[in-house]
Write an enzyme that holds these catalytic residues in place. Structure first.
Site, PDB file in Angstrom:
ATOM      1  N   ASP A  36       0.815  -1.146   0.016  1.00  0.00           N
ATOM      2  CA  ASP A  36       0.125  -0.003  -0.029  1.00  0.00           C
ATOM      3  C   ASP A  36       0.970   1.092  -0.068  1.00  0.00           C
ATOM      4  OD1 ASP A  36      -2.897   1.016   0.308  1.00  0.00           O
ATOM      5  OD2 ASP A  36      -1.723   2.328   1.623  1.00  0.00           O
ATOM      6  N   SER A  37       0.436   2.274  -0.790  1.00  0.00           N
ATOM      7  CA  SER A  37       1.106   3.311  -0.708  1.00  0.00           C
ATOM      8  C   SER A  37       0.318   4.708  -0.333  1.00  0.00           C
ATOM      9  CB  SER A  37       1.639   3.811  -2.063  1.00  0.00           C
ATOM     10  OG  SER A  37       2.624   2.834  -2.327  1.00  0.00           O
TER      11      SER A  37
END
Length: 211
Positions: A85-86
């Site tokens: 995830d970013s």
């Protein structure tokens, strides 16, 4: 970068619990055997819950990567599952993906002429439990752009891509937005691949020692 980091004969093909085509491209580029199984977690609901508990962007990124990997891992025993995830952090505030083109413009206005951070977190799970994780933070300084320039940029991105992946596409035209970018390019694109490869090599050493 031509070395194959996964032993095909031992079926160590990693599962990528992400719909991101760019993340798969990075794994493919480094010859890491993989297949995609999308986690389909409700990211917005998880973010809202974490924010209500006072979580910062780093914690949110870590939690989402772990939740994605564990959800897929529960259904695929004895497999290594990579979740990722970013998030964008501006003064410790989480900047979410837009829900409309108007919101995308508002987000770019907020980031305009600022230093902010892109946090990329990854988690590897096996048999429904996290066995490794890592987070990487990159510094980005956006140019001071006028409204017409922001609109011109947004017009290059189709709506689905904008809503699914966020306001800037580093792998495409997004670099033109920035005065400077400090960080690993693969990490900014969604996978801190060097750390993943280091961990893969640790697994291979452990397996070799057990033989």
């Amino acid at each position: 970068n031509t070395k194959n980091y996964w032993d095909k004969e031992k079926q160590m093909k990693i599962i990528l619990a992400s719909k991101s085509g760019v993340r798969k491209e990075i794994l493919d580029k480094y010859k890491i055997e993989n297949e995609v199984i999308i986690s389909n977690v409700d990211e917005d609901e998880i973010k809202e819950s974490l924010l209500s508990e006072g979580a910062d962007p780093l914690s949110i990124s870590k939690n989402l990567a772990e939740i994605k990997s564990i959800k897929v891992s529960n259904k695929n025993p004895d497999r290594y599952v990579l979740g990722a995830d970013s998030v964008i952090s501006l003064n410790e505030e989480l900047i979410n993906k837009p829900n409309s083109r108007e919101e995308a413009f508002a987000i770019l206005k907020k980031l305009n002429n600022t230093v902010h951070y892109l946090i990329s977190s990854v988690c590897i799970a096996k048999n429904g439990a996290m066995i490794w994780n890592h987070s990487d933070s990159s510094e980005l300084k956006m140019k001071n752009l006028n409204d017409d320039e922001l609109v011109l940029y947004l017009n290059k991105i189709d709506t689905k891509t904008l809503l699914d992946y966020g306001v800037y596409q580093i792998e495409a035209d997004g670099l033109e937005l920035f005065e400077h970018v400090k960080g690993d390019k693969d990490s900014i694109m969604g996978l801190p691949i060097k750390e993943i490869i280091n961990y893969i090599n640790q697994i291979k050493k452990w397996k070799k020692n057990l033989e």
